[in-house]
Design a protein around this motif. Structure first.
Motif, PDB file in Angstrom:
ATOM      1  N   ARG A  25     -27.610  41.214 -20.741  1.00 18.47           N
ATOM      2  CA  ARG A  25     -26.094  41.142 -20.025  1.00 18.47           C
ATOM      3  C   ARG A  25     -25.792  40.174 -19.295  1.00 18.47           C
ATOM      4  NH1 ARG A  25     -28.324  46.117 -18.099  1.00 18.47           N
ATOM      5  NH2 ARG A  25     -29.443  45.600 -16.053  1.00 18.47           N
ATOM      6  N   SER A  29     -22.841  37.492 -19.843  1.00 19.29           N
ATOM      7  CA  SER A  29     -21.760  37.161 -18.697  1.00 19.29           C
ATOM      8  C   SER A  29     -21.642  35.962 -18.467  1.00 19.29           C
ATOM      9  CB  SER A  29     -22.306  37.782 -17.506  1.00 19.29           C
ATOM     10  OG  SER A  29     -21.516  37.413 -16.278  1.00 19.29           O
ATOM     11  N   ARG A  47     -12.852  41.875 -17.909  1.00 12.58           N
ATOM     12  CA  ARG A  47     -12.601  42.493 -19.550  1.00 12.58           C
ATOM     13  C   ARG A  47     -13.149  41.957 -20.478  1.00 12.58           C
ATOM     14  NH1 ARG A  47      -7.730  41.699 -18.393  1.00 12.58           N
ATOM     15  NH2 ARG A  47      -7.331  40.043 -19.598  1.00 12.58           N
ATOM     16  N   ARG A  50     -16.911  43.053 -20.516  1.00 13.15           N
ATOM     17  CA  ARG A  50     -16.915  44.643 -20.982  1.00 13.15           C
ATOM     18  C   ARG A  50     -16.766  44.764 -22.155  1.00 13.15           C
ATOM     19  NH1 ARG A  50     -13.783  45.496 -16.556  1.00 13.15           N
ATOM     20  NH2 ARG A  50     -12.008  45.819 -17.911  1.00 13.15           N
ATOM     21  N   THR A  51     -15.917  43.986 -22.856  1.00 18.25           N
ATOM     22  CA  THR A  51     -15.609  44.066 -24.348  1.00 18.25           C
ATOM     23  C   THR A  51     -16.954  43.562 -25.149  1.00 18.25           C
ATOM     24  OG1 THR A  51     -13.229  43.765 -24.014  1.00 18.25           O
ATOM     25  CG2 THR A  51     -13.861  43.165 -26.145  1.00 18.25           C
ATOM     26  N   ALA A  54     -19.597  45.901 -25.067  1.00 20.59           N
ATOM     27  CA  ALA A  54     -19.414  47.136 -25.934  1.00 20.59           C
ATOM     28  C   ALA A  54     -19.601  46.657 -27.322  1.00 20.59           C
ATOM     29  CB  ALA A  54     -17.838  47.622 -25.683  1.00 20.59           C
TER      30      ALA A  54
END
Length: 102
Positions: A25, A29, A47, A50-51, A54
């Protein structure tokens, strides 16, 4: 790539100075930040992270770090220096060019 100086001093091993464990993660990022640029607004950056995470969790793609595939954002990768991060879709999909829709 950040160094784990605590691991270097506690274990007395220089190997930890050459390679640092990083979660997928965090690499995602950094990859998003690199892709959109350092001057992009923080809300857009958050955003997109997060997308992207996901999509990784849903299995829409895998993240390959230095040629090794990862499918979970909590996986740990050993990195040293520069990491080659790539995103791959699990199957080939045909993309439609916007000009073909008209």
């Amino acid at each position: 790539m950040p160094l784990d100086l605590h691991a270097v001093t506690v274990n007395g091993s220089g190997a930890f100075a050459l390679a640092t464990p990083v979660r997928v993660r965090e690499l995602v990022s950094w990859a998003v930040r690199e892709a959109i640029g350092a001057r992009a607004p923080h809300d857009k950056f958050a955003r997109m992270v997060r997308t992207t995470l996901a999509g990784l969790a849903a299995g829409r793609f895998t993240v390959h770090v230095d040629g090794r595939a990862y499918g979970d954002e909590n996986d740990v990768v050993m990195c040293g220096g520069v990491a080659d991060v790539r995103f791959f879709m699990p199957m080939r999909r045909s993309l439609v060019c916007p000009s073909e829709l008209a």
